[in-house]
Design an enzyme around this catalytic site. Structure first.
Site, PDB file in Angstrom:
ATOM      1  N   ASP A 241     -20.899 -96.217 -70.008  1.00 31.47           N
ATOM      2  CA  ASP A 241     -20.550 -95.038 -70.789  1.00 31.47           C
ATOM      3  C   ASP A 241     -19.459 -94.226 -70.089  1.00 31.47           C
ATOM      4  OD1 ASP A 241     -22.601 -95.769 -72.517  1.00 31.47           O
ATOM      5  OD2 ASP A 241     -24.081 -94.539 -71.459  1.00 31.47           O
TER       6      ASP A 241
ATOM      7  N   TYR B   6     -27.928-101.624 -61.434  1.00 30.64           N
ATOM      8  CA  TYR B   6     -27.391-100.276 -61.516  1.00 30.64           C
ATOM      9  C   TYR B   6     -28.073 -99.398 -60.472  1.00 30.64           C
ATOM     10  CZ  TYR B   6     -25.012-100.894 -66.053  1.00 30.64           C
ATOM     11  OH  TYR B   6     -24.161-101.291 -67.063  1.00 30.64           O
TER      12      TYR B   6
END
EC number: 5.4.99.12
Length: 269
Positions: free
Chosen positions: A27, A96
Site C-alpha cells: 500500500d 513482512y
C-alpha cells in the site's frame, strides 16, 4: 522506499506492451526491502541496451534502469528468469515486519517514515497471545479485503512480536561516552510469514494486536474475530509507514511452474 530484484523474461516479440508483475502488493506508505518483479523484454530490446557499454545485455539493462530510478527506489539486481517463473504466483511465502516505537523507548525522529509511534507502553505478552491465533490456514475476512473473485483464506506460518534488544552504536570497551543506542534499539516488531496476504491483512492484524496491547480489547475479542470472518470498523488497518516487505521465498527452478499453477486456484478451508 523500494529495493527491487527484477527477473527478465526474454521473448522473441519485437513489439509488445510492457507489464511489470510484482511479488507482493504494498500500500501507499509501505516499504519493501526485497521486492521481486518480472517483466517480458524482447530479445532485440535487451540487446539495444548495450549501446557503447562493455557489458552484457542484462548488466546494461540494470545500469540504465538504475540511473533512471528516483531516490526512493533501488534495484538490487536483474537476471534472466528461469522457465515457468512468475514473481507473484511462484512465490512460496512472504515475510513482512511492522515496527512500533512505544513508550518503552525514547522517540527517534529519524524513524518517522519507518515506524509507528505511540506514547503508551504495549503489553507484548498479550499481543503475542493474539498473534498466535493467526497461525495456520484461516479465513482472515475480519482483517482483509478479497480481490474480485478471490478469497481472504491464507496460511500463516509464523507470527510473533519481539522487542529489538538495546545495543550500543559502537562495540564494547569504547567507554561510557559511546553508549548511544543503535537506531532500532527497543522497537517493538511484528514479524509475519504467510504463503500470501490479502489486501490490508497485515496492517489490520497489527492494528488489532495493538488494541489488545493497549488493553482496549482482550485476546478473546481477537479470537472471536478469527472465528467469524466479518469485516467491520474495529479491525481497520493501522498506519502504513511501519510496515516493510522484507523477504520473498521461491521454490527450486523445476518447481516454479507447478507452484504458480497451484496458487492460482481459489482457496478453501
Amino acid at each position: 522506499y523500494r529495493l527491487l530484484h527484477l527477473a527478465v523474461i526474454v521473448t522473441a516479440q519485437p513489439q509488445h506492451q510492457t507489464r511489470l508483475t510484482v511479488a507482493g502488493r504494498t500500500d501507499a506508505g509501505v516499504h519493501a526491502t526485497h521486492q521481486v518483479c518480472h517483466v517480458d523484454v524482447p530479445d532485440q530490446t535487451l540487446g539495444q541496451c548495450v549501446g557503447h557499454m562493455n557489458l552484457t545485455p542484462v548488466q546494461a539493462l540494470q545500469t540504465r534502469l538504475s540511473r533512471m530510478m528516483p531516490d526512493d527506489i533501488a534495484i538490487h539486481g536483474i537476471s534472466v528468469a528461469p522457465a515457468g517463473f512468475d514473481a507473484r504466483f511462484s512465490a512460496l511465502e512472504r515475510t513482512y515486519v511492522y515496527r512500533i516505537a512505544d513508550a518503552r523507548v525514547p522517540w527517534d525522529p529519524r524513524l518517522k517514515d519507518f515506524a509507528w509511534r505511540t506514547d503508551r507502553e504495549l503489553d507484548i505478552a498479550q499481543m503475542n497471545a493474539a498473534a498466535a491465533l493467526t497461525l495456520g490456514l484461516h479465513d482472515f475476512g475480519s482483517f482483509a479485503i478479497a480481490n474480485p473473485g478471490g478469497t481472504t483464506i491464507r496460511e500463516v506460518k509464523t507470527a510473533y512480536w519481539q522487542r529489538v534488544p538495546t545495543r550500543p552504536l559502537l562495540g564494547p570497551g569504547m567507554g561510557e561516552r559511546y553508549h548511544t543506542p543503535a537506531v532500532e534499539s527497543g522497537l517493538l516488531c511484528f514479524t509475519i510469514v504467510a504463503d500470501a496476504f490479502a489486501r490490508n491483512m497485515v496492517r489490520s492484524l497489527v492494528g488489532a494486536c495493538v488494541q489488545v496491547g493497549m488493553g482496549k480489547r482482550d485476546v478473546d475479542w481477537f479470537a472471536g474475530k478469527m472465528r467469524v470472518p466479518l469485516r467491520e470498523g474495529s479491525t481497520g488497518p493501522i498506519a502504513p509507514q511501519g510496515l516493510t516487505l522484507e523477504h520473498i521465498a521461491y521454490p527450486a527452478d523445476d518447481e516454479l511452474a507447478a507452484r504458480a499453477e497451484r496458487i492460482r486456484a481459489k482457496r478453501t478451508l
